[in-house]
Design a protein around this motif. Sequence first.
Motif, PDB file in Angstrom:
ATOM      1  N   UNK A  22     -13.127  -7.485  -2.103  1.00  8.36           N
ATOM      2  CA  UNK A  22     -13.499  -6.152  -1.619  1.00  8.36           C
ATOM      3  C   UNK A  22     -14.956  -6.155  -1.178  1.00  8.36           C
ATOM      4  N   UNK A  23     -15.223  -5.454  -0.070  1.00  6.01           N
ATOM      5  CA  UNK A  23     -16.608  -5.279   0.386  1.00  6.01           C
ATOM      6  C   UNK A  23     -16.879  -3.779   0.556  1.00  6.01           C
ATOM      7  N   UNK A  24     -18.140  -3.408   0.384  1.00  2.00           N
ATOM      8  CA  UNK A  24     -18.547  -1.998   0.401  1.00  2.00           C
ATOM      9  C   UNK A  24     -19.560  -1.806   1.530  1.00  2.00           C
ATOM     10  N   UNK A  25     -19.297  -0.830   2.404  1.00  2.00           N
ATOM     11  CA  UNK A  25     -20.098  -0.650   3.617  1.00  2.00           C
ATOM     12  C   UNK A  25     -20.627   0.786   3.711  1.00  2.00           C
ATOM     13  N   UNK A  26     -21.883   0.894   4.045  1.00  2.00           N
ATOM     14  CA  UNK A  26     -22.545   2.201   4.170  1.00  2.00           C
ATOM     15  C   UNK A  26     -22.271   2.771   5.557  1.00  2.00           C
ATOM     16  N   UNK A  27     -21.695   3.996   5.584  1.00  2.00           N
ATOM     17  CA  UNK A  27     -21.474   4.713   6.846  1.00  2.00           C
ATOM     18  C   UNK A  27     -22.030   6.124   6.650  1.00  2.00           C
ATOM     19  N   UNK A  28     -23.273   6.307   7.016  1.00  2.00           N
ATOM     20  CA  UNK A  28     -23.906   7.611   6.796  1.00  2.00           C
ATOM     21  C   UNK A  28     -24.015   7.899   5.316  1.00  2.00           C
ATOM     22  N   UNK A  29     -23.475   9.067   4.921  1.00  2.00           N
ATOM     23  CA  UNK A  29     -23.517   9.434   3.506  1.00  2.00           C
ATOM     24  C   UNK A  29     -22.221   9.080   2.783  1.00  2.00           C
ATOM     25  N   UNK A  30     -21.475   8.137   3.368  1.00  2.00           N
ATOM     26  CA  UNK A  30     -20.223   7.681   2.760  1.00  2.00           C
ATOM     27  C   UNK A  30     -20.262   6.161   2.585  1.00  2.00           C
ATOM     28  N   UNK A  53     -15.701  -6.193  17.968  1.00  2.00           N
ATOM     29  CA  UNK A  53     -17.017  -6.833  18.060  1.00  2.00           C
ATOM     30  C   UNK A  53     -17.592  -6.825  16.647  1.00  2.00           C
ATOM     31  N   UNK A  54     -17.467  -7.949  15.964  1.00  2.00           N
ATOM     32  CA  UNK A  54     -17.808  -8.008  14.542  1.00  2.00           C
ATOM     33  C   UNK A  54     -19.269  -7.676  14.296  1.00  2.00           C
ATOM     34  N   UNK A  55     -20.160  -8.198  15.135  1.00  2.00           N
ATOM     35  CA  UNK A  55     -21.588  -7.934  14.956  1.00  2.00           C
ATOM     36  C   UNK A  55     -21.891  -6.454  15.095  1.00  2.00           C
ATOM     37  N   UNK A  56     -21.262  -5.805  16.080  1.00  2.00           N
ATOM     38  CA  UNK A  56     -21.484  -4.371  16.293  1.00  2.00           C
ATOM     39  C   UNK A  56     -20.932  -3.557  15.134  1.00  2.00           C
ATOM     40  N   UNK A  57     -19.770  -3.968  14.620  1.00  2.00           N
ATOM     41  CA  UNK A  57     -19.160  -3.243  13.502  1.00  2.00           C
ATOM     42  C   UNK A  57     -20.033  -3.354  12.250  1.00  2.00           C
ATOM     43  N   UNK A  58     -20.598  -4.541  11.999  1.00  2.00           N
ATOM     44  CA  UNK A  58     -21.469  -4.708  10.844  1.00  2.00           C
ATOM     45  C   UNK A  58     -22.778  -3.933  10.998  1.00  2.00           C
ATOM     46  N   UNK A  59     -23.235  -3.795  12.234  1.00  2.00           N
ATOM     47  CA  UNK A  59     -24.454  -3.016  12.473  1.00  2.00           C
ATOM     48  C   UNK A  59     -24.214  -1.547  12.166  1.00  2.00           C
ATOM     49  N   UNK A  60     -23.023  -1.046  12.506  1.00  2.00           N
ATOM     50  CA  UNK A  60     -22.687   0.361  12.253  1.00  2.00           C
ATOM     51  C   UNK A  60     -22.348   0.612  10.789  1.00  2.00           C
ATOM     52  N   UNK A  61     -21.800  -0.435  10.130  1.00  2.00           N
ATOM     53  CA  UNK A  61     -21.399  -0.271   8.726  1.00  2.00           C
ATOM     54  C   UNK A  61     -21.886  -1.473   7.930  1.00  2.00           C
ATOM     55  N   UNK A  62     -23.171  -1.545   7.661  1.00  2.00           N
ATOM     56  CA  UNK A  62     -23.721  -2.707   6.940  1.00  2.00           C
ATOM     57  C   UNK A  62     -23.142  -2.830   5.523  1.00  2.00           C
ATOM     58  N   UNK A  63     -22.975  -4.051   5.100  1.00  2.00           N
ATOM     59  CA  UNK A  63     -22.435  -4.304   3.763  1.00  2.00           C
ATOM     60  C   UNK A  63     -23.529  -4.047   2.721  1.00  2.00           C
ATOM     61  N   UNK A  64     -23.166  -3.300   1.697  1.00  2.00           N
ATOM     62  CA  UNK A  64     -24.123  -2.982   0.641  1.00  2.00           C
ATOM     63  C   UNK A  64     -23.747  -3.619  -0.699  1.00  2.00           C
ATOM     64  N   UNK A  65     -22.501  -4.060  -0.808  1.00  2.00           N
ATOM     65  CA  UNK A  65     -22.052  -4.710  -2.040  1.00  2.00           C
ATOM     66  C   UNK A  65     -20.743  -5.434  -1.754  1.00  2.00           C
ATOM     67  N   UNK A  66     -20.394  -6.327  -2.648  1.00  2.00           N
ATOM     68  CA  UNK A  66     -19.125  -7.050  -2.475  1.00  2.00           C
ATOM     69  C   UNK A  66     -18.564  -7.459  -3.817  1.00  2.00           C
ATOM     70  N   UNK A  67     -17.265  -7.585  -3.859  1.00  2.00           N
ATOM     71  CA  UNK A  67     -16.544  -8.072  -5.029  1.00  2.00           C
ATOM     72  C   UNK A  67     -15.806  -9.333  -4.578  1.00  2.00           C
ATOM     73  N   UNK A  68     -16.329 -10.535  -4.885  1.00  2.00           N
ATOM     74  CA  UNK A  68     -15.711 -11.767  -4.380  1.00  2.00           C
ATOM     75  C   UNK A  68     -14.286 -11.942  -4.893  1.00  2.00           C
ATOM     76  N   UNK A  69     -13.526 -12.729  -4.155  1.00  2.00           N
ATOM     77  CA  UNK A  69     -12.161 -13.032  -4.592  1.00  2.00           C
ATOM     78  C   UNK A  69     -12.206 -13.770  -5.920  1.00  2.00           C
ATOM     79  N   UNK A  70     -11.273 -13.443  -6.779  1.00  2.00           N
ATOM     80  CA  UNK A  70     -11.156 -14.111  -8.066  1.00  2.00           C
ATOM     81  C   UNK A  70      -9.678 -14.211  -8.401  1.00  2.00           C
TER      82      UNK A  70
END
Length: 537
Positions: A85-93, A61-78
């Motif tokens: 690469x995308x960076x997701x906040x999960x608690x203190x990690x 469930x993509x929406x649920x997964x993004x809610x649990x681990x919101x994206x905080x940064x990204x490195x677009x394809x080049x």
Amino acid sequence: GQGYHTQGDIFDGDSRASPAALRDVLLPLALCNEARLDRGQLIGDPTEGALLALACKGGLDVAAELAQAPRVAELPFDSEWKFMATFHQIGDMVQIHVKGAPDVLLARCRDVATDLGPLLLDEEWRQRMLNQNGQMAQQALRVLAVARKLIPASAFDRNADLLTYVDELELLGLVGLIDPPRPEAREAIALCRRAGIKVKMITGDHKLTAAAIAHELGLEGEAISGDELDGLTAQQLQQRIGQIAVFARVTPEHKVRLVQTLRGAGHVVAMTGDGVKDAPALKSADIGVAMGITGTEVAKEASSMVLADDNFATIVNAVSEGRTIYDNIVKFVRFQLSTNVGAILSVLSASLLGLPAPFTAIQILWINIIMDGPPALTLGLDPARPGIMHEAPRSRDQAILGWHRFGRLALYGATMAAGTLALFVYAQAAGRSEQYAHTLAFSTFVLFQFFNIFNARAEFGSVFNASLFRNVRLWGAIVAVLLLQLLVVHWRPAQQVFATTDLLPKDWALAFAVASSVLLLDEGRKLLQRHWPARRG
């Protein structure tokens, strides 16, 4: 499942795969992704759409997964680093999800995920993954590697160089995608080959994948990678580029270099592209072709034309149409010039031979109106002649009127002048009135154009081919002009305007016979040319 619908199943052999077992490898496909799916409709890149659909069919469930681990940064394809690469906040990690070229990500991975947990990605594991990548690529699959990494949030700075965080990754697996070539693509490439057009594939895919797809499409030649291309000097590339059909793992700089090399060798280059970074190559080519559906606005602005349906076969159809248009322009010019040469020679020769002018001023005007009008214009509507896509491209320096072609036009004009004056003299010698002689010469010259227009339609092959009756408008114009000519000759009010008189049926028959000589003589020339080929011009 089908297409971009999210309903479906993933099978491991004959049995349905467990969603839990697939979660780790599918999660990066869903979160490291810019595409969106809406009731089976894709919004975004087709490759990312396929990966997102796969993750959904695997139970995520993509929406649920993004809610649990919101994206905080990204490195677009080049194309420089060949991954996203995308960076997701999960608690203190912060969890990093990465997808990209297998050979590139393998160099950035430290561990590999297994059923026993993460293991060190040693040389043996690395070779196993490379072999698997090669096997998948040989099946024409576009292969992507997926990886992850978990770091403390306190060690992450979203404003720093994000590229520095993408190392010591854990390899999760390989994913293969296939975008089957359209059925018409292979046929279009074969038609290009017959037409003397060389097709080269320039792609960011793995060399083996690109070579396999090229083989399916019928492309013949070597395949090299961007790294191999970097190892070639300008002279070496110019010597080898004719034998190379596939360029894989290329950068935008490579594309520009290839275009410039081909143009330097004297080729007319058409380049297709859709991305922002394709713009320099599109601009460098003789003809830049941007994709109308998937293309960016930057690519469209840099291109000479936009392909509305993103279909390669449409480009080939456009080449055929272009050749037909040019061919019809040549037909029009040949017909117009030969008619004018014939008229000039008729009047000039009569003066030199001490004869009266064969046409009156109003008759010359009529010839120009009816022959420069509908019959000539309908030549521009001629369908493509047989074999037009089986000929090599003409040189960009080739003139519409070469010496050989101009010589043939002079011959047509001389034939028309000789026939017209012959019947003009015949009518006078037979004791006919001067008005009758003018009418016979005038009608003979008009009839010459009926036959001469077919010479213009078929310069090298016989006019008696499958295309003879395909241009209905041309036949309509010819019939209309013939009826008008009969009206001019036999209708009393027109006789007073054009200074004509009634012609005897036998003289009409004689005029038709003499006028047909311009067609019969040229058919004889073309018959001899087919047996003893001469240079065309």
